[in-house]
Design an enzyme around this catalytic site. Structure first.
Site, mmCIF file in Angstrom:
data_model
loop_
_atom_site.group_PDB
_atom_site.id
_atom_site.type_symbol
_atom_site.label_atom_id
_atom_site.label_comp_id
_atom_site.label_asym_id
_atom_site.label_seq_id
_atom_site.Cartn_x
_atom_site.Cartn_y
_atom_site.Cartn_z
ATOM 1 N N HIS A 260 0.829 -1.205 0.000
ATOM 2 C CA HIS A 260 0.000 0.000 0.000
ATOM 3 C C HIS A 260 0.865 1.257 0.000
ATOM 4 C CE1 HIS A 260 -3.622 2.433 1.112
ATOM 5 N NE2 HIS A 260 -2.682 3.189 1.654
ATOM 6 N N GLU A 264 1.247 3.881 -3.356
ATOM 7 C CA GLU A 264 0.887 5.300 -3.301
ATOM 8 C C GLU A 264 2.058 6.182 -3.717
ATOM 9 O OE1 GLU A 264 -1.942 6.710 -2.920
ATOM 10 O OE2 GLU A 264 -3.106 4.921 -2.421
#
Length: 428
Positions: A260, A264
């Protein structure tokens, strides 16, 4: 928005059928459990339980005490938010979800640890995961509703920004911790067909950091190519100081969390690079350095996307701040946008900090940006960082905004100043 309102109306109709006595009892139980502090675990404890000492009865007995504590702490803190925010439809919906989940979990407080109750508890946990799957977006929508109602003016930002930042950091960190506790139980003791062969719940005892980084890059690259018809390449450099015989880096970690964070950061780096070099066939690559020392496993992601001024980079970790235009609703979008919601960096930093790490960003205006991810090399040092509700928390929300005790020219743009050399008044 209409779906949120319909869901909220349905829940409120059901809630109105409850007797006041039950609501009073629920508030008393929340008050009771909020007096306890969460009990953070280390990755080593998670792993030892999964590999050696864990059984479903023990997990059930512990979670039916720990989950109400964490949920009650969250609910009590939410109640310290401004009344104008709490009455927003989306915020009321989130509050109702946490009240419902708390009520479902404390129902097991006095139950026997028999097979029937354990099976029912497992289904309740699955329901909680499903119910809370859109908490981040819904809470963000509640903040947006409130800001729009207040006119989105500068005074609103100055009055509430710090308090909202403080709350959302704690709120979303609590959510991360609750989800990992529930997912550990579900994945360890649920259907064996859905278990990953190399994971103990969500934790990988041999998390291959370069492999996770490259997988996150590939996922981001797919989106970038859809959106910009091209993408920068990546160069990965690995340096293992703690074990020189290995040419890779492995740690005990939750791969989904690392994925994650990297995803990003790659999205941001790719967007900046492609927009900085719109007419270049071979855009500058993204360079990644991965190192492992005795204490830290560090990852640096560097791009040549033009960077940004310092006054802009200081806002990158503010919720709802984004340099990209807000994307269309998902049902109207041709492709998934690379940016626009303003939650990517703040949430990624929380994932890094949750287990004792950090995420920092340094930018060179005119050239590019370096993002640094710090993780704990030792699983015993990677301990949950979770908030606790207490008197200090309440004081944070009650404290009025303090007037700055420095004259900062950047914050004085619209004020009148007297020139000491000629006595004339002018705008700074």
């Amino acid at each position: 928005m209409r779906l949120i309102n319909r869901t909220l109306a349905s829940h409120l109709r059901k809630s109105s059928q409850h007797r006041p006595k039950k609501n009073d009892s629920l508030r008393q139980m929340i008050e009771y459990y909020s007096r306890f502090s969460p009990s953070p675990l280390s990755l080593r404890q998670f792993l030892d339980f999964a590999q050696k000492t864990g059984d479903e009865k023990t997990s059930f007995s512990w979670l039916r005490q720990e989950l109400p504590t964490r949920l009650a702490n969250m609910v009590k803190e939410m109640n310290r938010l401004p009344d104008e925010l709490l009455v927003m439809p989306s915020t009321k919906l989130v509050t109702s979800w946490y009240n419902t989940s708390f009520e479902e979990v404390i129902d097991f407080d006095k139950n026997k640890t028999d097979a029937k109750n354990i099976e029912r508890f497992h289904k309740v946990l699955q329901g909680i995961i499903q119910r809370h799957r859109n908490v981040v977006e819904t809470m963000a929508h509640g903040i947006m509703e409130w800001k729009e109602k207040c006119g989105n003016d500068q005074s609103f930002h100055q009055t509430y920004q710090d308090k909202i930042q403080y709350f959302l950091d704690r709120f979303y960190t609590s959510r991360i911790g609750i989800r990992i506790l529930i997912n550990q139980h579900i994945l360890l003791f649920g259907d064996s067909a859905v278990r990953h062969p190399n994971l103990y719940g969500t934790i990988d005892p041999n998390c291959d950091v370069p492999l996770v980084v490259e997988d996150a890059f590939t996922t981001a690259k797919f989106l970038c190519e859809q959106y910009y018809m091209g993408s920068p390449e990546v160069n990965v450099h690995v340096h293992n100081v703690s074990d020189k015989e290995k040419d890779s880096v492995t740690i005990i970690y939750a791969p989904s969390h690392l994925h994650h964070i990297c995803f990003e950061l790659f999205k941001n780096a790719m967007r900046a690079t492609m927009e900085r070099h719109p007419d270049v066939v071979d855009v500058p690559p993204i360079n990644v350095w991965i190192t492992k020392g005795g204490s830290d496993c560090s990852i640096k992601i560097s791009d040549a996307g033009g960077g940004a001024a310092r006054q802009m980079t200081t806002r990158w970790f503010e919720y709802l701040y984004s340099t990209a235009p807000r994307p269309p609703r998902s049902e109207d979008a041709r492709v998934t946008p690379l940016a626009g919601y303003g939650y990517g960096l703040p949430i990624s930093r929380l994932y890094a900090r949750y287990l004792g790490g950090d995420l920092q960003v340094q930018s060179m205006e005119g050239y590019g940006t370096d993002a640094y991810i710090y993780l704990k090399s030792l699983s015993t040092a990677a301990v949950e960082t979770v908030p606790v509700f207490n008197a200090t928390t309440t004081e944070q929300y009650r404290r009025p905004m303090l007037t700055g005790d420095w004259v900062v020219p950047a914050n004085q743009k619209h004020k009148q100043f007297m020139n000491p050399f000629n006595g004339k008044t002018c705008k700074h």
